[in-house]
Scaffold this motif. Structure first.
Motif: not given
Length: 239
Positions: A137-138, A143-145
């Motif tokens: 999740q991190e 990554k931009g999510h």
């Protein structure tokens, strides 16, 4: 132990006598809580017990306007008869009620944030899978999510530092708190108060807004994100 008086009608003579004995035996309100379904029952009770305790003390240990369904669910939570991981949202009386998944899904214009959001993972915090889930999740966030409630969950409850507190967090939190809890007479006449956040694309405004919502989720305030605008959006918010 705490003695809870559930006052659901105005026929209270026997309960008042019991209250007087309990008040004397326990030397005050430290172990006593009174729940009233409406203002009428509270006023009747108040008139009957004002010779025993001060109105100020009674107000401090009373919850007024709590319907039986809310009382029932609250007591089930206290006694462990309801799963704590089911979504819970606050009521105007300060208690919390269950939000069923079926009803939650019917609010398709809104993303409702519950008091116990993400606490139903069913994963041992000491397990390898829990750590893998946190790292995954991190990485998605970095990554931009778009930030996920899980990012705040891991940050706040397990010190994983997924999300850093933005410089404007405290300022925005104070503005919203003032609008909610310290409203001036002019604002009290307005059913909707708007707090505007100016930002540039990609500056992290969505993360900041969701972070503030996350901080408010355990206040007596219902929180949600509007996912889309339709003819039913206002109705869903009011519900």
């Amino acid at each position: 132990a705490v003695i809870v008086f559930l006052v659901l009608s105005e026929e209270i003579e026997i309960m008042v006598n019991c209250f007087r004995y309990c008040f004397d035996d326990f030397c005050g309100f430290d172990n006593i809580l009174c729940l009233f379904e409406n203002e009428n029952t509270y006023e009747t009770w108040q008139n009957q017990v004002q010779s025993v305790c001060s109105l100020e003390d009674l107000q401090g240990k009373s919850i007024v306007g709590m319907p039986w369904t809310h009382i029932n669910q609250t007591l089930q939570f206290i006694n462990g008869l309801q799963a704590q991981t089911e979504p819970q949202i606050p009521t105007s009386s300060g208690s919390y009620v269950l939000l069923t998944n079926q009803y939650r899904n019917s609010l398709d214009d809104l993303e409702v944030l519950s008091k116990n959001q993400c606490e139903d993972l069913g994963v041992d915090p000491e397990s390898d899978y829990f750590e893998e889930l946190s790292q995954k999740q991190e990485l998605l966030f970095y990554k931009g999510h778009e930030v996920d409630w899980l990012n705040f969950f891991f940050t706040d409850l397990y010190a994983k530092n997924h999300v850093m507190t933005r410089d404007k967090f405290s300022e925005l939190h104070k503005l919203i708190s003032a609008a909610l809890f310290l409203r001036e007479p002019l604002l009290k006449r307005k059913p909707v108060v708007v707090t505007i956040l100016y930002y540039q694309a990609g500056s992290g405004a969505t993360t900041l807004g969701r972070h503030v919502l996350w901080a408010f989720r355990k206040n007596p305030v219902r929180c949600c994100v509007i996912q889309r605008i339709s003819d039913n959006t206002a109705k869903q918010i009011l519900e």
